[in-house]
Design a protein around this motif. Sequence first.
Motif, short mmCIF file in Angstrom:
data_model
loop_
_atom_site.label_atom_id
_atom_site.label_comp_id
_atom_site.label_asym_id
_atom_site.label_seq_id
_atom_site.Cartn_x
_atom_site.Cartn_y
_atom_site.Cartn_z
N ASP A 74 -12.16 -11.09 2.03
CA ASP A 74 -11.99 -10.85 0.61
C ASP A 74 -10.72 -10.05 0.32
O ASP A 74 -9.99 -10.34 -0.64
N THR A 75 -10.44 -9.07 1.15
CA THR A 75 -9.24 -8.26 0.97
C THR A 75 -7.99 -9.10 1.07
O THR A 75 -7.08 -9.00 0.23
N ILE A 76 -7.92 -9.96 2.06
CA ILE A 76 -6.74 -10.79 2.25
C ILE A 76 -6.60 -11.79 1.11
O ILE A 76 -5.49 -12.03 0.60
N ALA A 77 -7.70 -12.38 0.68
CA ALA A 77 -7.63 -13.32 -0.44
C ALA A 77 -7.11 -12.63 -1.70
O ALA A 77 -6.27 -13.20 -2.43
N ARG A 78 -7.57 -11.42 -1.95
CA ARG A 78 -7.11 -10.70 -3.13
C ARG A 78 -5.68 -10.21 -2.97
O ARG A 78 -4.93 -10.16 -3.95
N PHE A 79 -5.29 -9.87 -1.75
CA PHE A 79 -3.90 -9.51 -1.49
C PHE A 79 -2.99 -10.70 -1.80
O PHE A 79 -1.95 -10.56 -2.46
N GLU A 80 -3.35 -11.87 -1.32
CA GLU A 80 -2.54 -13.06 -1.56
C GLU A 80 -2.43 -13.36 -3.04
O GLU A 80 -1.37 -13.79 -3.53
N ALA A 81 -3.50 -13.10 -3.78
CA ALA A 81 -3.50 -13.38 -5.22
C ALA A 81 -2.55 -12.48 -6.00
O ALA A 81 -2.13 -12.82 -7.11
N THR A 82 -2.19 -11.33 -5.43
CA THR A 82 -1.25 -10.44 -6.11
C THR A 82 0.19 -10.96 -6.04
O THR A 82 1.06 -10.46 -6.75
N GLY A 83 0.44 -11.93 -5.14
CA GLY A 83 1.80 -12.40 -4.93
C GLY A 83 2.58 -11.57 -3.92
O GLY A 83 3.78 -11.79 -3.73
N SER A 84 1.91 -10.62 -3.27
CA SER A 84 2.59 -9.77 -2.30
C SER A 84 3.12 -10.60 -1.14
O SER A 84 2.37 -11.36 -0.52
N PRO A 85 4.42 -10.50 -0.83
CA PRO A 85 4.99 -11.31 0.25
C PRO A 85 4.58 -10.84 1.64
O PRO A 85 4.68 -11.58 2.61
N VAL A 86 4.15 -9.58 1.74
CA VAL A 86 3.66 -9.01 2.99
C VAL A 86 2.31 -8.38 2.68
O VAL A 86 2.16 -7.72 1.65
N ILE A 87 1.33 -8.58 3.56
CA ILE A 87 0.00 -8.06 3.29
C ILE A 87 -0.53 -7.27 4.48
O ILE A 87 0.09 -7.24 5.55
N THR A 88 -1.66 -6.62 4.28
CA THR A 88 -2.39 -5.98 5.37
C THR A 88 -3.84 -6.45 5.29
O THR A 88 -4.23 -7.15 4.34
N ASP A 89 -4.65 -6.04 6.26
CA ASP A 89 -6.08 -6.33 6.19
C ASP A 89 -6.82 -5.26 5.41
O ASP A 89 -8.04 -5.26 5.36
N GLY A 90 -6.07 -4.35 4.79
CA GLY A 90 -6.67 -3.28 4.02
C GLY A 90 -7.32 -2.21 4.87
O GLY A 90 -8.02 -1.34 4.36
N GLU A 91 -7.09 -2.29 6.19
CA GLU A 91 -7.68 -1.34 7.14
C GLU A 91 -9.20 -1.30 7.05
O GLU A 91 -9.84 -0.28 7.30
N GLN A 92 -9.77 -2.46 6.70
CA GLN A 92 -11.22 -2.52 6.52
C GLN A 92 -11.98 -2.20 7.81
O GLN A 92 -13.07 -1.64 7.79
N ARG A 93 -11.39 -2.57 8.94
CA ARG A 93 -12.07 -2.37 10.23
C ARG A 93 -11.66 -1.08 10.94
O ARG A 93 -12.10 -0.83 12.06
N LYS A 94 -10.82 -0.27 10.33
CA LYS A 94 -10.45 1.00 10.97
C LYS A 94 -11.62 1.98 10.85
O LYS A 94 -11.91 2.48 9.76
N TYR A 95 -12.25 2.21 11.96
CA TYR A 95 -13.44 3.06 11.96
C TYR A 95 -13.10 4.47 11.49
O TYR A 95 -12.22 5.13 12.04
N HIS A 96 -13.79 4.93 10.50
CA HIS A 96 -13.68 6.27 9.93
C HIS A 96 -12.39 6.46 9.12
O HIS A 96 -12.46 6.83 7.96
#
Length: 354
Positions: free
Chosen positions: A41-63
């Motif tokens: 979901d984070t990546i899909a919403r990142f792409e929708a912003t038109g951002s040419p470079v994205i991240t995974d939103g650090e969703q899996r970074k524990y803590h």
Amino acid sequence: MRIPTEPIGSIPRPPELIQEFMTGSGENPKLTALYDEAVRDTIARFEATGSPVITDGEQRKYHNFWTYCVQGLSNTDPEGFKIPFVAGHVRRMLRLVKGPFRYQRYADVYIDFAKRYTKLPIKQAVISPSALSLMYPADPLPGYSRDEFITDLLNEHVTEIRRCLQKGAHCVQIDFTEGRLAIKIDPSGNLLNSFIDLNNLALSRLTAEERARIGVHTCPGGDLDSTHSADVDYAELLPSLFELKVTNFYIALAGEQDRPHVLKIIREYMKPAQRIFVGVVAPINPYIETPEEICERIIEAANYIPIDQLGTTDDCGFSPFCDDISTTRDTAFAKIRARVQGTSLAEKFLGGGR
């Protein structure tokens, strides 16, 4: 874009992921599914912003962004170095209780997950050696000297960067939020200089081609709508910061009280081969900037930074610590979309070059 624009990293996690993580234990199947859905979901919403470079939103970074690589190590204690925030809360680094020092996980694993859902360039943030150096206690550990720790720390950091680059990271960002904090702890500048020297020891092991894809991020901290060192003048940090052997610098600016003051310092100390990504969005401010306001900030920065060395970014991640829900996901992506659109407006105004 002729003026590159990139995020810093973190996006607030979905509430159901936070609840399961805080109440569950370890990697259970439900938590794994929630992580996967959060990344998708984070990546899909990142792409929708038109951002040419994205991240995974650090969703899996524990803590959090700080201890993700060492969380879960059996030779650590949770009662380590304290970071006090202005709002009154405290975050802690883990404390090493015996050697040797090894990472529990490398950040390239997050690239593996992100690449399942996007073909866009992926930026990967990693923690600095200087931040992790705070894990070693003041009193020497029996049978494991600080010098041995530093050798292991540098080896692990360089390994992580290379693994990320080999996995195809568009760029690797070294998070150095402790830079400004170091001045607050030690106004003499000795602690900051030791941090710069340590980080450069690691960077000197990388090739020029590798360093061209590496940057460093600095900010006054951002957590629960609070900071830890916004009262420290950038004049105390930036001259040393620009001695780091990296190409890209991501500098929090939107939340500064006197942006021209900071821009003058940047102009004085930046080097010809360095690109400066100025923060044009303030994640800890709930107000959503308009593209026009962001455009004005970029034009302001262009009066001090050559256009071919200028980029834009957010001041900080939107949720560096996993339990921070002070900003909503909707607000974070609205701010990112405004940054992308504002950068495009500024490009047109500035003509893409000077």
